[in-house]
Design a protein around this motif. Sequence first.
Motif, PDB file in Angstrom:
ATOM      1  N   LEU A   1     -34.264  17.788  63.667  1.00 30.58           N
ATOM      2  CA  LEU A   1     -32.811  17.906  63.773  1.00 30.58           C
ATOM      3  C   LEU A   1     -32.338  16.977  64.887  1.00 30.58           C
ATOM      4  N   VAL A   2     -31.376  16.098  64.592  1.00 30.58           N
ATOM      5  CA  VAL A   2     -30.938  15.086  65.554  1.00 30.58           C
ATOM      6  C   VAL A   2     -29.429  15.148  65.758  1.00 30.58           C
ATOM      7  N   ARG A   3     -29.015  14.642  66.903  1.00 32.32           N
ATOM      8  CA  ARG A   3     -27.591  14.472  67.197  1.00 32.32           C
ATOM      9  C   ARG A   3     -27.449  13.259  68.105  1.00 32.32           C
ATOM     10  N   ASP A   4     -26.249  12.674  68.174  1.00 38.94           N
ATOM     11  CA  ASP A   4     -26.000  11.548  69.062  1.00 38.94           C
ATOM     12  C   ASP A   4     -25.695  12.071  70.455  1.00 38.94           C
ATOM     13  N   GLY A   5     -26.366  11.518  71.455  1.00 38.51           N
ATOM     14  CA  GLY A   5     -26.147  11.904  72.845  1.00 38.51           C
ATOM     15  C   GLY A   5     -25.690  10.720  73.670  1.00 38.51           C
ATOM     16  N   ALA A   6     -25.488  10.961  74.954  1.00 38.77           N
ATOM     17  CA  ALA A   6     -24.998   9.909  75.845  1.00 38.77           C
ATOM     18  C   ALA A   6     -25.997   8.770  75.989  1.00 38.77           C
ATOM     19  N   HIS A   7     -27.276   9.064  75.791  1.00 44.23           N
ATOM     20  CA  HIS A   7     -28.310   8.047  75.951  1.00 44.23           C
ATOM     21  C   HIS A   7     -29.056   7.778  74.649  1.00 44.23           C
ATOM     22  N   GLY A   8     -28.361   7.978  73.540  1.00 46.08           N
ATOM     23  CA  GLY A   8     -28.973   7.738  72.241  1.00 46.08           C
ATOM     24  C   GLY A   8     -29.259   9.036  71.516  1.00 46.08           C
TER      25      GLY A   8
END
Length: 280
Positions: free
Chosen positions: A25-32
Amino acid sequence: MSETVIQPESQPAAAPVKDASTVVLVRDGAHGPEVFLQRRVNAMAFAAGMTVFPGGGVDPSDAEVALDWAGPEPAWWAARFDTDVARAQALVCAAVRETFEECGVLLAGPTADSVVSDTSVYAEARGRLERRELSFAQFLTRENLVLRADLLRPWDHWITPVVEPRRYDTRFFVAVLPGGQLADGATSEAEVVTWSTPRAAIDRWKQGLDVLLPPTWTQLDAIAEFASTADILAAERTITPIMPVYDPSGGGPALAFPDADRYFADLPEHARLRGSQRPE
């Protein structure tokens, strides 16, 4: 996929292999891109204490055909994972079900182009699913929900080595966290949950703070190469089954798999691989 294992007479026969699904499970974060990780409780029979992605074994009920489905049909998944249509449907259903059971993220919606935003209203059903008092198809039908197979992507395929007493034929999927939903730790199978960049997760492993089995390390290493979740979903993956081979006589790493040399070079001192719990 079938496999023939010939064991020396002095060795026990290989344990049977159970189908399983795991979801990165992935999401976009401040560092990728960030991935959702769980540290399994020490009482688990398989991968106790390991840091893993949500997932688990396929249940017989996952093969039920009476459910609404959006996205690529089971035949498409069967071709990607080199299996038959019935098993492909069960693998996709298990991926969605296990993700909901283990972290409350539900890849389903009231229509073929929508997804639920608040899964807390299904808390009672989530518990019944985990206790196997309710099948996933029954849950979706009762709540008038459509399984969103289009929110998943096929990613990898690993088979537990024959030396393990518990073995799984695991298909890996990736999925982006749906907007409005939260991944939680409300499961009896995990003691710690976190979102992390893949590189940070690997760094924790290198420091001996977490334990990563080769399949988990491999997925983290692959995901770390992408700049966004959109890039991850757009990736064209060639999926070839990987079954590590245990051979302590070769002078190198006792377990052979792609990039094993890199894995063992970074494996923390005094750390050891732990798969299934073995009988006392």
